[in-house]
Write a protein that holds these residues in place. Structure first.
Motif, mmCIF file in Angstrom:
data_model
loop_
_atom_site.group_PDB
_atom_site.id
_atom_site.type_symbol
_atom_site.label_atom_id
_atom_site.label_comp_id
_atom_site.label_asym_id
_atom_site.label_seq_id
_atom_site.Cartn_x
_atom_site.Cartn_y
_atom_site.Cartn_z
ATOM 1 N N GLY A 11 0.905 -1.140 0.139
ATOM 2 C CA GLY A 11 -0.229 -0.042 -0.061
ATOM 3 C C GLY A 11 0.971 1.217 0.243
ATOM 4 O O GLY A 11 2.045 1.152 0.140
ATOM 5 N N THR A 12 0.181 2.369 -0.101
ATOM 6 C CA THR A 12 0.787 3.604 -0.118
ATOM 7 C C THR A 12 1.068 4.091 1.175
ATOM 8 O O THR A 12 1.929 4.855 1.691
ATOM 9 N N PHE A 13 0.325 3.777 2.175
ATOM 10 C CA PHE A 13 0.144 4.092 3.811
ATOM 11 C C PHE A 13 0.443 5.625 3.822
ATOM 12 O O PHE A 13 1.343 5.991 4.440
ATOM 13 N N ASP A 14 -0.552 6.203 3.270
ATOM 14 C CA ASP A 14 -0.235 8.036 3.069
ATOM 15 C C ASP A 14 -1.283 8.599 3.722
ATOM 16 O O ASP A 14 -2.153 9.456 3.127
ATOM 17 N N PRO A 15 -1.486 8.664 5.352
ATOM 18 C CA PRO A 15 -0.661 8.010 6.041
ATOM 19 C C PRO A 15 -1.186 6.528 6.734
ATOM 20 O O PRO A 15 -2.218 6.266 6.143
ATOM 21 N N ILE A 16 -0.529 5.961 7.588
ATOM 22 C CA ILE A 16 -1.093 4.778 7.934
ATOM 23 C C ILE A 16 -2.229 5.009 8.991
ATOM 24 O O ILE A 16 -2.113 5.927 9.661
ATOM 25 N N THR A 17 -3.179 4.244 8.749
ATOM 26 C CA THR A 17 -4.475 4.484 9.646
ATOM 27 C C THR A 17 -4.659 3.485 10.626
ATOM 28 O O THR A 17 -4.105 2.263 10.748
ATOM 29 N N ASN A 18 -5.615 3.549 11.416
ATOM 30 C CA ASN A 18 -6.146 2.456 12.358
ATOM 31 C C ASN A 18 -6.428 1.276 11.601
ATOM 32 O O ASN A 18 -6.393 0.084 12.051
ATOM 33 N N GLY A 19 -7.156 1.563 10.469
ATOM 34 C CA GLY A 19 -7.824 0.586 9.762
ATOM 35 C C GLY A 19 -6.588 -0.311 8.947
ATOM 36 O O GLY A 19 -6.692 -1.402 9.219
ATOM 37 N N HIS A 20 -5.483 0.391 8.468
ATOM 38 C CA HIS A 20 -4.312 -0.391 7.939
ATOM 39 C C HIS A 20 -3.635 -1.356 9.204
ATOM 40 O O HIS A 20 -3.351 -2.486 9.080
ATOM 41 N N LEU A 21 -3.462 -0.815 10.478
ATOM 42 C CA LEU A 21 -3.063 -1.432 11.568
ATOM 43 C C LEU A 21 -4.045 -2.510 11.959
ATOM 44 O O LEU A 21 -3.516 -3.666 12.422
ATOM 45 N N ASP A 22 -5.145 -2.373 11.862
ATOM 46 C CA ASP A 22 -6.284 -3.310 12.290
ATOM 47 C C ASP A 22 -6.120 -4.627 11.243
ATOM 48 O O ASP A 22 -6.046 -5.751 11.756
ATOM 49 N N ILE A 23 -5.729 -4.473 10.062
ATOM 50 C CA ILE A 23 -5.395 -5.401 9.106
ATOM 51 C C ILE A 23 -4.092 -6.164 9.263
ATOM 52 O O ILE A 23 -4.214 -7.164 9.452
ATOM 53 N N ILE A 24 -3.256 -5.150 9.606
ATOM 54 C CA ILE A 24 -1.687 -5.962 10.020
ATOM 55 C C ILE A 24 -1.788 -6.755 11.272
ATOM 56 O O ILE A 24 -1.109 -7.791 11.179
ATOM 57 N N ARG A 25 -2.540 -6.328 12.441
ATOM 58 C CA ARG A 25 -2.567 -7.194 13.588
ATOM 59 C C ARG A 25 -3.266 -8.377 13.364
ATOM 60 O O ARG A 25 -2.986 -9.503 13.783
ATOM 61 N N ARG A 26 -4.296 -8.418 12.573
ATOM 62 C CA ARG A 26 -5.108 -9.538 12.230
ATOM 63 C C ARG A 26 -4.332 -10.442 11.116
ATOM 64 O O ARG A 26 -4.359 -12.066 11.297
ATOM 65 N N ALA A 27 -3.609 -10.163 10.314
ATOM 66 C CA ALA A 27 -3.041 -10.800 9.158
ATOM 67 C C ALA A 27 -1.794 -11.480 10.084
ATOM 68 O O ALA A 27 -1.333 -12.645 9.890
#
Length: 160
Positions: A11-27
């Motif tokens: 992803g571009t993570f511009d910026p990284i969000t709580n939604g991204h972090l949620d996906i990262i933690r679950r993955a």
């Protein structure tokens, strides 16, 4: 045959969000290793430069074991070859995401048949959060504390 499972979350993570972090933690619970691949994506004219985005993702995920963060500026299928990873993780918030993600998944599979894309939905509390929403709010000096991880917020305040 190895049972070690490495996945790429691009992803571009511009910026990284709580939604991204949620996906990262679950993955992170599903795979042995997650490589968060920050796309340079200059064509998207990101708010934060490439180095800032990579640094922000590293800071936010520093407490998670078996997470790597790296930047890339090539085809995702080429990156998957470099990293010996044939699983791509993508987030789906709404039906509007589905069409684009399905098209990209098929395009990647046409280039590399072994590549599998797994779609994860963020938790309901993060379903509306996107980087573009955060950028819009930031452009008007609005509050984003509830949308981005605390470490990202610190860096956003320093960068702006």
């Amino acid at each position: 045959m190895s049972t070690y499972k490495r996945a790429i979350y691009p992803g571009t993570f511009d910026p990284i969000t709580n939604g991204h972090l949620d996906i990262i933690r679950r993955a992170h619970r599903m795979f042995d290793e997650i490589i968060i691949a920050v796309a340079e994506s200059e064509a998207k004219k990101p708010m934060f430069n490439f180095a800032q985005r990579v640094h922000m993702v590293k800071a936010v995920t520093a407490d998670l074991p078996n997470i790597q963060v790296r930047g890339f500026n090539n085809l995702l299928v080429n990156l998957s070859d470099e990293l010996d990873a044939n699983i791509i993780i993508r987030g789906l918030r709404a039906v509007s995401d589905f069409e684009y993600e399905l098209q990209m998944g098929y395009a990647n599979a046409s280039l590399k048949k072994e590549l599998e894309t797994i779609y994860l939905m963020p938790s309901l509390e993060h379903a509306f959060v996107s980087s573009s929403v955060v950028r819009t709010i930031l452009n008007f000096d609005g509050k984003v504390e509830h949308l981005v991880p605390p470490k990202a917020l610190e860096l956003i305040k320093c960068e702006r």
